[in-house]
Design an enzyme around this catalytic site. Structure first.
Site, mmCIF file in Angstrom:
data_model
loop_
_atom_site.group_PDB
_atom_site.id
_atom_site.type_symbol
_atom_site.label_atom_id
_atom_site.label_comp_id
_atom_site.label_asym_id
_atom_site.label_seq_id
_atom_site.Cartn_x
_atom_site.Cartn_y
_atom_site.Cartn_z
ATOM 1 C CG ASP A 1 -15.593 -13.877 -41.578
ATOM 2 O OD1 ASP A 1 -14.369 -13.789 -41.689
ATOM 3 O OD2 ASP A 1 -16.291 -12.979 -41.063
ATOM 4 C CB CYS B 1 -4.994 -11.235 -35.392
ATOM 5 S SG CYS B 1 -5.959 -11.212 -36.872
ATOM 6 N NE ARG C 1 -8.243 -8.667 -39.265
ATOM 7 C CZ ARG C 1 -9.183 -9.171 -38.484
ATOM 8 N NH1 ARG C 1 -8.896 -10.117 -37.629
ATOM 9 N NH2 ARG C 1 -10.406 -8.718 -38.546
ATOM 10 C CE LYS D 1 -17.190 -13.287 -34.462
ATOM 11 N NZ LYS D 1 -16.137 -12.289 -34.718
ATOM 12 C CG ASN D 2 -18.316 -10.500 -37.340
ATOM 13 O OD1 ASN D 2 -17.875 -10.591 -36.186
ATOM 14 N ND2 ASN D 2 -17.755 -11.094 -38.382
ATOM 15 N NE ARG E 1 -12.191 -14.254 -30.154
ATOM 16 C CZ ARG E 1 -11.282 -13.477 -30.721
ATOM 17 N NH1 ARG E 1 -10.093 -13.965 -30.998
ATOM 18 N NH2 ARG E 1 -11.550 -12.230 -31.023
HETATM 19 C C1 EPZ Z 1 -14.452 -7.774 -40.348
HETATM 20 O O1 EPZ Z 1 -13.103 -7.560 -39.943
HETATM 21 C C2 EPZ Z 1 -14.934 -8.978 -39.588
HETATM 22 N N1 EPZ Z 1 -14.880 -8.727 -38.154
HETATM 23 C C3 EPZ Z 1 -14.092 -10.193 -39.953
HETATM 24 O O2 EPZ Z 1 -14.632 -11.324 -39.298
HETATM 25 C C4 EPZ Z 1 -14.174 -10.416 -41.461
HETATM 26 O O3 EPZ Z 1 -13.305 -11.472 -41.816
HETATM 27 C C5 EPZ Z 1 -13.759 -9.145 -42.211
HETATM 28 O O4 EPZ Z 1 -14.550 -8.022 -41.750
HETATM 29 C C6 EPZ Z 1 -13.953 -9.254 -43.718
HETATM 30 O O5 EPZ Z 1 -15.283 -9.547 -44.011
HETATM 31 C C7 EPZ Z 1 -15.933 -8.209 -37.545
HETATM 32 O O6 EPZ Z 1 -16.937 -7.841 -38.156
HETATM 33 C C8 EPZ Z 1 -15.852 -8.072 -36.070
HETATM 34 P P1 EPZ Z 1 -11.807 -5.495 -43.013
HETATM 35 P P2 EPZ Z 1 -12.361 -6.200 -40.336
HETATM 36 O O7 EPZ Z 1 -11.405 -4.171 -42.496
HETATM 37 O O8 EPZ Z 1 -13.345 -5.114 -40.342
HETATM 38 C C9 EPZ Z 1 -7.623 -4.465 -45.033
HETATM 39 C C10 EPZ Z 1 -14.522 -13.309 -38.008
HETATM 40 O O9 EPZ Z 1 -13.993 -14.434 -38.167
HETATM 41 N N2 EPZ Z 1 -7.596 -3.224 -44.254
HETATM 42 O O10 EPZ Z 1 -13.032 -5.573 -43.853
HETATM 43 O O11 EPZ Z 1 -11.183 -6.094 -39.458
HETATM 44 C C11 EPZ Z 1 -7.516 -5.709 -44.168
HETATM 45 O O12 EPZ Z 1 -6.177 -5.986 -43.812
HETATM 46 C C12 EPZ Z 1 -13.802 -12.037 -38.363
HETATM 47 O O13 EPZ Z 1 -15.645 -13.149 -37.507
HETATM 48 C C13 EPZ Z 1 -6.601 -2.293 -44.499
HETATM 49 O O14 EPZ Z 1 -5.729 -2.504 -45.355
HETATM 50 O O15 EPZ Z 1 -11.904 -6.537 -41.807
HETATM 51 C C14 EPZ Z 1 -8.121 -6.755 -45.074
HETATM 52 O O16 EPZ Z 1 -7.182 -7.180 -46.021
HETATM 53 C C15 EPZ Z 1 -12.358 -12.192 -38.640
HETATM 54 N N3 EPZ Z 1 -6.597 -1.127 -43.772
HETATM 55 C C16 EPZ Z 1 -9.230 -5.986 -45.797
HETATM 56 O O17 EPZ Z 1 -8.892 -4.594 -45.641
HETATM 57 C C17 EPZ Z 1 -7.545 -0.854 -42.838
HETATM 58 O O18 EPZ Z 1 -7.495 0.221 -42.217
HETATM 59 C C18 EPZ Z 1 -10.617 -6.197 -45.253
HETATM 60 O O19 EPZ Z 1 -10.596 -6.101 -43.833
HETATM 61 C C19 EPZ Z 1 -8.560 -1.795 -42.606
HETATM 62 C C20 EPZ Z 1 -8.568 -2.978 -43.334
#
Ligand code: EPZ
Length: 429
Positions: free
Chosen positions: A316, A126, A131, A22-23, A408
């Site tokens: 995840d 969410c 996030r 998916k991701n 999903r």
């Molecule tokens: C991706 O989300 C995945 N989603 C998530 O999978 C996964 O949990 C996550 O990466 C971590 O591996 C998809 O690929 C569609 P991040 P993403 O930006 O990109 C902080 C699932 O269940 N952050 O790597 O949104 C954030 O709050 C989903 O399939 C900032 O602070 O995650 C978090 O603490 C859920 N500022 C950390 O970074 C930003 O601008 C990592 O989040 C962006 C992120």
């Protein structure tokens, strides 16, 4: 609303085919915004999130057709998808679509790169945490975009095009790395992205971009070097297997005992998960056609695990591991370091008789001798599937509500488990 009913206690034996990730599929679909050519993706999972992203991309003017449809499924669900963004007719991604799925915010970078403007709704919080998107916006500003936030929308413009830049992330973010990479490939000049996320899904997107004519070095590492090009062409690309789905079914087998081949799984994406499974006493065998998971009657050993960016243990899979450890022979310690609120499954697992204590970002999971079935519900995809894992071993009946979360991200979950002997059924309505 559909529900899933599980009568626990059956060991799992057989083969589970692993679907496309998916991701990886979601950002690959978004990549299609970068070219007027046709992007053909295969091994696309048939998931509700994929369908939702199709609607978002169609709103921008992308033509989408699919092959590999199945009787009884939505006509736009298929494992081969052709996406053609010959003309982008609308550079706005509206709130009612973006609020349903965070990854749709990632259209910002490609729209800016291709059209010089984008208006994308902020995704909001969410169930797993606040996030923010500050790092996405920082990357776009570094690449020369003007960014303003008005009425809940990000207004981005780069009328003279994006310019190569040196982007250093202070935290590893999958989404911000995707955004920076997708924008940089069409920027004028060189871009270096430091402290990039190196999750396999980013590597998959980068490899697809290279087939489209992008110039990227350092793929699969934390430093990506991009030489901007003026245009990209269409290509054919197969989505990598889903490592989170693989880890999830591995933990199902760890929980129930049994012997299952996770067909087409890629072990090189799962080092940390395999290590934890082995420490827990589950046998993991890497085969040519997948990964074989095997456990006889012996009790699971407790483990100590921190979630980390790749190649560490994935957030995840945290909920699923916690479910598996509820019946270990001692106390496991699981620390969530990526999201601040990803423990929503704990209260629901408690309804099945687990003994879990939260201390800030750390869960102390005291193994119990048995779980008992109960009605449960969850607030996100991975939390929902952790309840499936617990339900598979619980005595009696577990009824999982809000199944749309599972739909999903898990393709035909109940069929895959049933085929291995689990007593799982979907109750419609
Ligand atoms: C991706 O989300 C995945 N989603 C998530 O999978 C996964 O949990 C996550 O990466 C971590 O591996 C998809 O690929 C569609 P991040 P993403 O930006 O990109 C902080 C699932 O269940 N952050 O790597 O949104 C954030 O709050 C989903 O399939 C900032 O602070 O995650 C978090 O603490 C859920 N500022 C950390 O970074 C930003 O601008 C990592 O989040 C962006 C992120």
């Amino acid at each position: 609303m559909d529900r899933i009913r599980i009568r626990g206690g059956n060991r799992l034996t057989g083969t589970i085919p692993i679907s496309g990730a998916k991701n990886a599929a979601l950002p690959l679909m978004i990549v299609s915004l970068l070219t007027p050519g046709t992007l053909t993706l295969s091994n696309v999972p048939r998931l509700a999130d994929v369908r939702l992203l199709q609607r978002i991309l169609q709103n921008h003017g992308i033509d989408i057709t699919v092959a590999g449809k199945r009787v009884g499924q939505h006509p736009m669900m298929g494992d081969v998808m052709h996406l053609s963004a010959k003309d982008i007719v609308d550079t706005t991604a509206p709130y009612d679509l973006v609020s349903k799925m965070r990854a749709s915010f990632w259209v910002l970078g490609p729209l800016l790169a291709r059209c010089g403007e984008a208006k994308v709704s902020l995704p909001g919080g969410c169930a797993i945490g606040t996030r923010p998107v500050d790092m996405h916006l920082m990357a776009m500003e570094k690449l020369g975009a003007d960014i303003a936030i008005e009425n809940g929308y990000v207004l981005a413009s780069a009328k003279k095009g994006l310019k190569g830049a040196h982007i250093v992330f202070d935290k590893v973010s999958v989404g911000a790395t995707h955004a920076a990479l997708m924008a940089a490939v069409l920027a004028d000049g060189d871009t270096i992205i430091e402290n990039a996320a190196s999750e396999p899904e980013i590597g998959d997107v980068a490899e697809c971009l290279v087939k489209m004519g992008a110039k990227i070095e350092g793929i699969h590492t934390a430093t990506l070097k991009v030489k901007g090009v003026t245009s990209l062409r269409g290509c054919e690309h197969s989505v990598i297997p889903d490592r989170i789905e693989t880890g999830t079914y591995a933990m199902c087998v760890g929980m129930t005992g049994g012997d299952v081949l996770l067909k087409d799984a890629n072990a090189s994406h799962l080092g940390a998960v395999i290590d934890v499974m082995q420490r827990a006493g589950v046998s993991v065998e890497i085969k040519n056609d997948g990964i074989r998971i095997h456990r006889n009657g012996a009790a699971l050993e407790p483990v100590r695990v921190d979630t980390e960016p790749f190649p560490g243990f994935p957030t995840d899979c945290q909920a699923q591991l916690m479910a598996m450890m509820t019946m270990a022979s001692g106390t496991s310690i699981i620390r969530e370091t990526i999201f601040e609120n990803r423990f929503m499954h704990v209260q629901e697992l408690a309804r099945l008789g687990s003994d879990i204590h939260l201390h800030g970002d750390t869960a102390e999971v005291r193994g119990v001798k048995k779980l008992t079935g109960a009605p449960v519900m969850a607030t996100d995809l991975r939390a929902s599937v952790s309840l499936v894992i617990a339900g598979l071993a619980a005595e009696g009946e577990t009824m999982i509500n809000r199944v749309y979360h599972l739909d999903r991200g898990f393709e035909t979950l109940e069929d895959k488990l049933q085929a291995c002997g689990a007593d799982v059924s979907r109750i419609s309505g």
